[in-house]
Design an enzyme around this catalytic site. Structure first.
Site, PDB file in Angstrom:
ATOM      1  N   GLU A 133       1.362  -1.361  -0.074  1.00 51.35           N
ATOM      2  CA  GLU A 133       0.402   0.077  -0.031  1.00 51.35           C
ATOM      3  C   GLU A 133       1.036   1.025   0.279  1.00 51.35           C
ATOM      4  O   GLU A 133       1.572   1.461   0.915  1.00 51.35           O
ATOM      5  CB  GLU A 133      -0.966  -0.053   1.012  1.00 51.35           C
ATOM      6  CG  GLU A 133      -1.952   1.566   1.496  1.00 51.35           C
ATOM      7  CD  GLU A 133      -2.611   0.795   1.913  1.00 51.35           C
ATOM      8  OE1 GLU A 133      -3.785   0.441   2.005  1.00 51.35           O
ATOM      9  OE2 GLU A 133      -2.382   1.232   3.649  1.00 51.35           O
ATOM     10  N   THR A 156      -3.531   4.492  -1.251  1.00 52.32           N
ATOM     11  CA  THR A 156      -4.266   5.165  -0.365  1.00 52.32           C
ATOM     12  C   THR A 156      -5.101   7.422  -1.432  1.00 52.32           C
ATOM     13  O   THR A 156      -4.222   7.502  -2.621  1.00 52.32           O
ATOM     14  CB  THR A 156      -3.919   5.462   0.451  1.00 52.32           C
ATOM     15  OG1 THR A 156      -3.484   6.329   0.333  1.00 52.32           O
ATOM     16  CG2 THR A 156      -3.416   4.588   1.576  1.00 52.32           C
ATOM     17  N   ALA A 195     -23.209   9.904   3.084  1.00 53.44           N
ATOM     18  CA  ALA A 195     -23.700   9.840   4.492  1.00 53.44           C
ATOM     19  C   ALA A 195     -22.520   8.569   4.918  1.00 53.44           C
ATOM     20  O   ALA A 195     -21.193   9.166   5.886  1.00 53.44           O
ATOM     21  CB  ALA A 195     -24.034  10.031   5.387  1.00 53.44           C
TER      22      ALA A 195
END
Length: 136
Positions: free
Chosen positions: A17, A48, A125
């Site tokens: 990552e 990311t 949301a």
């Protein structure tokens, strides 16, 4: 290649990552580091989106580079917090145009500047709303 195909191979896989740079000044050094990692031929690399989407513009650049230049499948993160549906659709179109087939849909962290903001007008949301939209 989709990650589901990698996981179906029933063998161990190595992935990394990587985090986009926080500033344009650091972009070249981060790009160089990700290229060194890509040379190790991992099964895939995850890129990311950057806290609060602040460095999200580099997610596509890095994911595209490792996929196109090194043939390493990439997984691009996509957060929806404080994003409009239009912005999300633009990001997805950019991912598709770059041939990025793997997206990790996340709500993401609320930027510090928006912690006390009225969120009732936000398009998303929860991450599940983004996942449903992407699936459709």
């Amino acid at each position: 290649m989709k990650l589901t195909e990698i996981f179906k191979q029933n063998k161990y896989s190595l992935s990394f990552e990587v985090f986009p740079p926080k500033t344009s000044v650091a972009y070249d050094s981060v790009k160089c580091a990700t290229e060194e990692i890509a040379r190790l031929s991992p099964a895939f690399m995850s890129v990311t989106y950057g806290a609060g989407g602040g460095t999200s513009k580099y997610t596509l650049d890095i994911a595209r580079n490792i996929k196109q230049e090194f043939g390493v499948p990439s997984l691009a993160h996509l957060t929806c917090v404080s994003s409009t549906r239009e912005t999300v659709q633009e990001r997805i179109a950019d991912f598709k145009a770059a041939g990025i087939q793997n997206v990790m849909a996340l709500r993401g962290d609320i930027p510090a500047a928006l912690k006390d903001a009225d969120r009732s007008g936000w398009d998303y949301a929860h991450a599940v709303e983004l996942v449903r939209e992407l699936k459709a």
